[in-house]
Design a protein around this motif. Structure first.
Motif, mmCIF file in Angstrom:
data_model
loop_
_atom_site.group_PDB
_atom_site.id
_atom_site.type_symbol
_atom_site.label_atom_id
_atom_site.label_comp_id
_atom_site.label_asym_id
_atom_site.label_seq_id
_atom_site.Cartn_x
_atom_site.Cartn_y
_atom_site.Cartn_z
ATOM 1 N N VAL A 163 0.978 -1.214 -0.094
ATOM 2 C CA VAL A 163 -0.039 0.078 0.015
ATOM 3 C C VAL A 163 0.902 1.161 0.091
ATOM 4 O O VAL A 163 0.606 2.329 -0.799
ATOM 5 N N CYS A 164 2.173 1.063 0.647
ATOM 6 C CA CYS A 164 2.916 2.524 0.666
ATOM 7 C C CYS A 164 3.649 2.484 -0.835
ATOM 8 O O CYS A 164 3.812 3.659 -1.156
ATOM 9 N N ILE B 260 1.814 2.055 -3.438
ATOM 10 C CA ILE B 260 0.982 2.894 -4.068
ATOM 11 C C ILE B 260 0.552 4.386 -3.577
ATOM 12 O O ILE B 260 0.713 5.136 -4.525
ATOM 13 N N ASN B 261 0.500 4.713 -2.390
ATOM 14 C CA ASN B 261 0.661 5.917 -1.963
ATOM 15 C C ASN B 261 1.124 6.003 -0.478
ATOM 16 O O ASN B 261 0.667 5.215 0.427
ATOM 17 N N LEU B 262 2.246 6.671 -0.421
ATOM 18 C CA LEU B 262 2.819 6.670 0.983
ATOM 19 C C LEU B 262 1.872 7.072 2.116
ATOM 20 O O LEU B 262 1.822 6.426 3.118
ATOM 21 N N LEU B 263 1.145 8.017 1.921
ATOM 22 C CA LEU B 263 0.312 8.603 3.101
ATOM 23 C C LEU B 263 -1.125 7.561 3.293
ATOM 24 O O LEU B 263 -1.088 7.201 4.552
ATOM 25 N N LEU B 264 -1.363 6.736 2.166
ATOM 26 C CA LEU B 264 -2.393 5.709 2.765
ATOM 27 C C LEU B 264 -1.754 4.512 3.357
ATOM 28 O O LEU B 264 -2.307 4.105 4.408
ATOM 29 N N GLY B 265 -0.505 4.202 3.022
ATOM 30 C CA GLY B 265 0.230 3.141 3.632
ATOM 31 C C GLY B 265 0.410 3.559 5.256
ATOM 32 O O GLY B 265 0.711 2.726 6.050
ATOM 33 N N THR C 103 -1.144 5.794 7.139
ATOM 34 C CA THR C 103 -2.421 5.444 7.631
ATOM 35 C C THR C 103 -2.723 4.232 8.061
ATOM 36 O O THR C 103 -3.294 3.821 9.297
ATOM 37 N N CYS D 182 -1.790 11.913 9.507
ATOM 38 C CA CYS D 182 -1.901 11.679 7.984
ATOM 39 C C CYS D 182 -3.076 12.471 7.594
ATOM 40 O O CYS D 182 -3.248 13.016 6.526
ATOM 41 N N ALA E 25 -3.452 15.143 4.888
ATOM 42 C CA ALA E 25 -4.082 14.885 3.650
ATOM 43 C C ALA E 25 -5.075 16.061 3.366
ATOM 44 O O ALA E 25 -5.029 16.749 2.214
#
Length: 117
Positions: A36-37, A39-44, A46, A88, A92
């Protein structure tokens, strides 16, 4: 055949199964967060915070250790995970961070005002 008639597994076998299960769970969790990181660091990050908070909450409810140890093992990851998720959210969308912080404040107030006996 009832459950009392079945032979119990040896303690070594139970310990090996538990260690193997924990190894699989932790390696799967690290793989999930890493993918997931990617794909998107902030989402990972979180997701890692949510996982830490959930494990702390689960520890508080299920651990049969002493009260002090249970609180340290439970509240530590719970608070760290929540702060990670809150950070996060503020990064965001600042409005989302304020909504999350206000919601947790309301939940804490409800928890303090309604003591269960």
């Amino acid at each position: 055949m009832t459950t009392s008639d079945q032979p119990q597994p040896s303690p070594h076998r139970r310990l090996a199964r538990e260690a193997g299960g924990l190894l699989l769970i932790s390696s799967g969790g690290v793989g999930l967060v890493a993918s997931v990181c990617a794909i998107n660091l902030l989402l990972g990050v979180t997701l890692a915070g949510i996982s830490a908070a959930a494990s702390g909450l689960w520890t508080l409810q299920t651990t049969s250790a002493s009260v002090v140890r249970r609180r340290i093992l439970g509240y530590g990851p719970l608070i760290c995970g929540f702060l990670l998720v809150l950070t996060c959210a503020f990064l965001a969308f600042p409005q989302l961070g304020w909504v999350l912080l206000s919601g947790v404040t309301i939940a804490a107030g409800i928890s303090l005002s309604s003591e269960v006996q």
